[in-house]
Design an enzyme around this catalytic site. Structure first.
Site, PDB file in Angstrom:
ATOM      1  N   TYR A 183       0.806  -1.213   0.000  1.00  0.00           N
ATOM      2  CA  TYR A 183       0.000   0.000   0.000  1.00  0.00           C
ATOM      3  C   TYR A 183       0.844   1.270   0.000  1.00  0.00           C
ATOM      4  O   TYR A 183       0.362   2.338  -0.375  1.00  0.00           O
ATOM      5  CB  TYR A 183      -0.933   0.024   1.220  1.00  0.00           C
ATOM      6  CG  TYR A 183      -2.031  -1.011   1.204  1.00  0.00           C
ATOM      7  CD1 TYR A 183      -2.344  -1.728   0.051  1.00  0.00           C
ATOM      8  CD2 TYR A 183      -2.764  -1.287   2.346  1.00  0.00           C
ATOM      9  CE1 TYR A 183      -3.343  -2.679   0.046  1.00  0.00           C
ATOM     10  CE2 TYR A 183      -3.773  -2.244   2.354  1.00  0.00           C
ATOM     11  CZ  TYR A 183      -4.053  -2.932   1.187  1.00  0.00           C
ATOM     12  OH  TYR A 183      -5.058  -3.874   1.188  1.00  0.00           O
ATOM     13  N   LYS A 234       3.709 -15.366   2.186  1.00  0.00           N
ATOM     14  CA  LYS A 234       3.692 -16.119   0.926  1.00  0.00           C
ATOM     15  C   LYS A 234       5.141 -16.379   0.533  1.00  0.00           C
ATOM     16  O   LYS A 234       5.603 -16.060  -0.560  1.00  0.00           O
ATOM     17  CB  LYS A 234       2.944 -15.325  -0.156  1.00  0.00           C
ATOM     18  CG  LYS A 234       2.629 -16.127  -1.417  1.00  0.00           C
ATOM     19  CD  LYS A 234       1.703 -17.309  -1.179  1.00  0.00           C
ATOM     20  CE  LYS A 234       1.387 -18.009  -2.507  1.00  0.00           C
ATOM     21  NZ  LYS A 234       0.702 -19.304  -2.301  1.00  0.00           N
ATOM     22  N   ASP A 266      -2.716 -18.284   1.365  1.00  0.00           N
ATOM     23  CA  ASP A 266      -3.825 -18.986   0.739  1.00  0.00           C
ATOM     24  C   ASP A 266      -4.348 -20.103   1.647  1.00  0.00           C
ATOM     25  O   ASP A 266      -5.556 -20.303   1.784  1.00  0.00           O
ATOM     26  CB  ASP A 266      -3.442 -19.526  -0.643  1.00  0.00           C
ATOM     27  CG  ASP A 266      -2.090 -20.223  -0.668  1.00  0.00           C
ATOM     28  OD1 ASP A 266      -1.345 -20.150   0.325  1.00  0.00           O
ATOM     29  OD2 ASP A 266      -1.763 -20.836  -1.706  1.00  0.00           O
ATOM     30  N   ASP A 290      -5.339  -7.045   5.809  1.00  0.00           N
ATOM     31  CA  ASP A 290      -6.565  -6.394   5.358  1.00  0.00           C
ATOM     32  C   ASP A 290      -7.601  -7.443   4.966  1.00  0.00           C
ATOM     33  O   ASP A 290      -8.772  -7.393   5.377  1.00  0.00           O
ATOM     34  CB  ASP A 290      -6.238  -5.489   4.170  1.00  0.00           C
ATOM     35  CG  ASP A 290      -7.374  -4.547   3.800  1.00  0.00           C
ATOM     36  OD1 ASP A 290      -8.438  -4.609   4.435  1.00  0.00           O
ATOM     37  OD2 ASP A 290      -7.198  -3.750   2.860  1.00  0.00           O
ATOM     38  N   ASP A 294     -10.953  -9.236   7.545  1.00  0.00           N
ATOM     39  CA  ASP A 294     -12.344  -9.149   7.109  1.00  0.00           C
ATOM     40  C   ASP A 294     -12.974 -10.536   7.020  1.00  0.00           C
ATOM     41  O   ASP A 294     -14.147 -10.731   7.359  1.00  0.00           O
ATOM     42  CB  ASP A 294     -12.435  -8.445   5.750  1.00  0.00           C
ATOM     43  CG  ASP A 294     -12.406  -6.928   5.875  1.00  0.00           C
ATOM     44  OD1 ASP A 294     -12.128  -6.439   6.986  1.00  0.00           O
ATOM     45  OD2 ASP A 294     -12.654  -6.240   4.871  1.00  0.00           O
TER      46      ASP A 294
END
Length: 407
Positions: A183, A234, A266, A290, A294
């Site tokens: 970001y 990852k 994943d 992020d 959620d």
């Protein structure tokens, strides 16, 4: 040995049957420090309110009123100053984060944020998107650690889309790195290559310093919970994740009492749905945090129930619900204010060190749910469907009906 947290991040460790963001009274010198948390004798505080867009003003109004009632019963005075952020700021000033808003926020004791964004600004160029203002605010406040709890309320167990046996007893914390990663990484932008093909690009980058501080933060939280930390990355594909894992393993040597595991993002997203109770504390980078937080929120039944805190080494903390601005229901008195009210409780406890007032709010939320009051997102047969305003009124009734919390 890494320094301990200024305040005890034992929050969310307590039983979901009695949802309290409780912390112990023993404070230690610190890795993370909110400006007002160490001044518990102070009884008057300046709070910056950032209602934002969509349902933001509705839920923020409820939380402000609840704060006022809880504070007055504990001898606390709040000086609120409402400022512009996001789409509301764009419409009024032409930028998503006015200089005055950031200046006022920095000088306050804590910041309470509603929600930002909406369809109206979706086609704006990036620098003029509401979300850019939020990123700039986090960067300006230097709040690098985002705490996102996911706890299943026993009263709302059947609101989850997962089976009761899967969600019962879920109590986990996602620790999201907030001011680094893709970001904020550079270079970024748009370009046209040699063949005339247009492309957009971003950079996922982390320094050792950024990884080390969020990792120590997460280890301290895990130490005050159930002693388990899962680092999500990852590392089988991304160099930034390979470096992340290397630094996490290095910092782990300082915490031999904590059980550390690693999981690819994943797989972690799958495991959260398959068996969420395997997780205690999760630490991960900005973008993975992020998404995973959620996902974890929806395990609990509604994203409208969960608060968050963003903290840094010094200065005021930023407290906000993790839900969005929900423009499709804005102004219709349908919004769920519980997450913002619980964010206000976190503000009291971790931003200001006002545990008693925080407990009043936490108890009131539980009591309101016990009395059956629900907004549409958490409604089930046999409960009372009401709007945002009435939920706020019921919470305030519960706050006022309590005897003062004991020290």
């Amino acid at each position: 040995m890494a320094a301990s947290l200024q305040f005890n991040l034992k929050a969310f460790r307590s039983s979901p049957q009695d949802f309290r963001l409780s912390s112990s009274k023993s404070f230690k010198s610190g890795l993370v420090r909110c400006s007002a948390a160490s001044h518990t004798s102070k009884r008057s505080y300046s709070i910056t309110l950032l209602p934002g867009d969509g349902i933001g003003p509705e839920v923020t109004t409820v939380a402000k009123n609840v704060l006022d009632v809880a504070g007055s019963l504990e001898g606390i005075n709040f000086n609120f100053r409402e400022m512009l952020l996001g789409g509301a700021a764009l419409d009024e000033t032409g930028v998503p984060l006015p200089d005055e808003t950031l200046s006022v926020a920095k000088q306050s004791d804590a910041i309470l944020l509603g929600a930002i964004g909406g369809y109206k600004w979706d086609n704006n160029e990036k620098r003029l998107k509401p979300e850019t203002g939020l990123l700039q605010l986090r960067e300006g406040l230097k709040v690098f650690a985002n705490l996102r709890p996911a706890i299943v309320f026993p009263q709302l167990m059947d609101a989850s889309t997962l089976k009761r046996e899967i969600v019962e007893g879920v109590d986990l914390m996602v620790v999201r790195e907030l001011t680094g990663g893709i970001y904020f990484g550079k270079p970024r932008g748009f370009r046209t290559d040699e063949s005339g093909e247009e492309a957009g690009f971003n950079t996922e980058i982390y320094t050792a310093h950024e990884i080390d501080r969020i990792t120590r933060f997460a280890f301290e939280i895990a130490r005050k919970r159930r002693g388990k930390l899962c680092s999500v990355d990852k590392a089988n594909v991304l160099e930034a994740s390979m470096f992340w894992r290397r630094r996490v393993l290095a910092i782990a040597q300082e915490y031999p009492d904590i059980e550390l595991s690693h999981m690819y993002v994943d797989n972690a997203s799958m495991q959260l749905v398959r068996y969420p109770k395997q997780f205690d504390t999760i630490v991960t980078n900005n973008i993975f945090g992020d998404i995973l937080s959620d996902e974890a929120a929806m395990i609990t039944g509604s994203i409208g129930m969960l608060p968050s805190a963003s903290l840094g080494d010094s200065g005021p903390g930023l407290f906000e619900p993790i839900h969005g601005s929900a423009p499709d229901i804005a102004g219709q008195d349908k919004a769920n204010p519980f997450a913002t009210v619980l964010s206000a409780a976190m503000l009291l406890k971790y931003g200001l060190g006002e545990d008693k007032a925080a407990e009043r709010i936490e108890n009131a939320v539980s009591d309101t749910l016990n009395r059956g009051f629900r907004t549409a997102d958490i409604y089930s047969e046999g409960t009372k469907l009401v709007g945002c305003k009435q939920i706020g009124e019921e919470i305030m009734k519960s706050v006022e009906s309590q005897v003062p919390a004991t020290a």
